[in-house]
Design a protein around this motif. Structure first.
Motif, PDB file in Angstrom:
ATOM      1  N   LYS A  30       1.145  -1.056  -0.541  1.00 31.26           N
ATOM      2  CA  LYS A  30      -0.009   0.385  -0.383  1.00 31.26           C
ATOM      3  C   LYS A  30       1.009   1.056  -0.568  1.00 31.26           C
ATOM      4  CE  LYS A  30      -3.958   2.141   2.284  1.00 31.26           C
ATOM      5  NZ  LYS A  30      -4.081   3.098   0.726  1.00 31.26           N
ATOM      6  N   LEU A  31       1.784   1.181   0.710  1.00 28.94           N
ATOM      7  CA  LEU A  31       2.847   2.439   0.718  1.00 28.94           C
ATOM      8  C   LEU A  31       3.824   2.341  -0.366  1.00 28.94           C
ATOM      9  CD1 LEU A  31       4.192   4.297   3.057  1.00 28.94           C
ATOM     10  CD2 LEU A  31       6.277   2.789   2.991  1.00 28.94           C
ATOM     11  N   ILE A  32       4.228   1.378  -0.959  1.00 27.47           N
ATOM     12  CA  ILE A  32       4.325   2.056  -2.604  1.00 27.47           C
ATOM     13  C   ILE A  32       3.367   2.593  -3.592  1.00 27.47           C
ATOM     14  CG2 ILE A  32       5.085   0.012  -4.512  1.00 27.47           C
ATOM     15  CD1 ILE A  32       6.610  -1.466  -2.430  1.00 27.47           C
ATOM     16  N   ALA A  33       2.017   1.804  -3.272  1.00 28.07           N
ATOM     17  CA  ALA A  33       1.231   2.458  -4.280  1.00 28.07           C
ATOM     18  C   ALA A  33       1.146   3.632  -3.645  1.00 28.07           C
ATOM     19  CB  ALA A  33       0.087   1.008  -4.398  1.00 28.07           C
ATOM     20  N   ASP A  34       1.300   4.242  -2.797  1.00 34.48           N
ATOM     21  CA  ASP A  34       0.293   5.635  -2.377  1.00 34.48           C
ATOM     22  C   ASP A  34       1.399   5.978  -2.375  1.00 34.48           C
ATOM     23  OD1 ASP A  34      -2.094   4.774  -2.098  1.00 34.48           O
ATOM     24  OD2 ASP A  34      -2.045   4.252   0.025  1.00 34.48           O
ATOM     25  N   HIS A  35       3.244   6.445  -2.470  1.00 35.30           N
ATOM     26  CA  HIS A  35       4.216   7.069  -2.344  1.00 35.30           C
ATOM     27  C   HIS A  35       5.192   6.703  -3.263  1.00 35.30           C
ATOM     28  CE1 HIS A  35       2.025   7.130   2.147  1.00 35.30           C
ATOM     29  NE2 HIS A  35       2.854   8.354   2.164  1.00 35.30           N
TER      30      HIS A  35
END
Length: 105
Positions: A30-35
């Protein structure tokens, strides 16, 4: 989590100011997708999971990363991940910096 916090401190000391610690594959993806991620230090063994899916995602995006492991033997990884640099715990800031330099970062 203490080891993750120590890794975060090492990365901050090396100049990586925007660090994130994730406790699961799901939260990391999720972090990779969002940032935008410019570099990652991935612990291979996450207890009941491994970071292989995270690594594959970073690799597909062209994001440089290294693995950390507390074991002399590593789980069998996908063929395209075998050449990823590894620092072995307990690692120091100097160890991490040396591997980052080898990546040309």
């Amino acid at each position: 989590m203490i080891i993750a916090m120590e890794a975060e401190e090492i990365l901050r000391d090396l100049g990586y100011e925007d660090c994130h610690v994730c406790g699961s594959v799901r939260s990391a993806l999720k972090l990779i997708a969002d940032h935008p991620i410019t570099f990652a230090l991935l612990d291979i063994d996450l207890g009941s999971e491994t970071s292989e899916e995270i690594a594959t995602t970073l690799l597909s995006r062209g994001t440089p990363f290294i693995f950390a492991s507390g074991y002399n033997e590593f789980p069998e990884l996908a063929k395209d991940l075998v050449e990823v640099p590894v620092v072995t715990k307990p690692y120091t800031a100097s160890d991490v910096a040396g591997v980052i330099r080898k990546l040309g970062l």
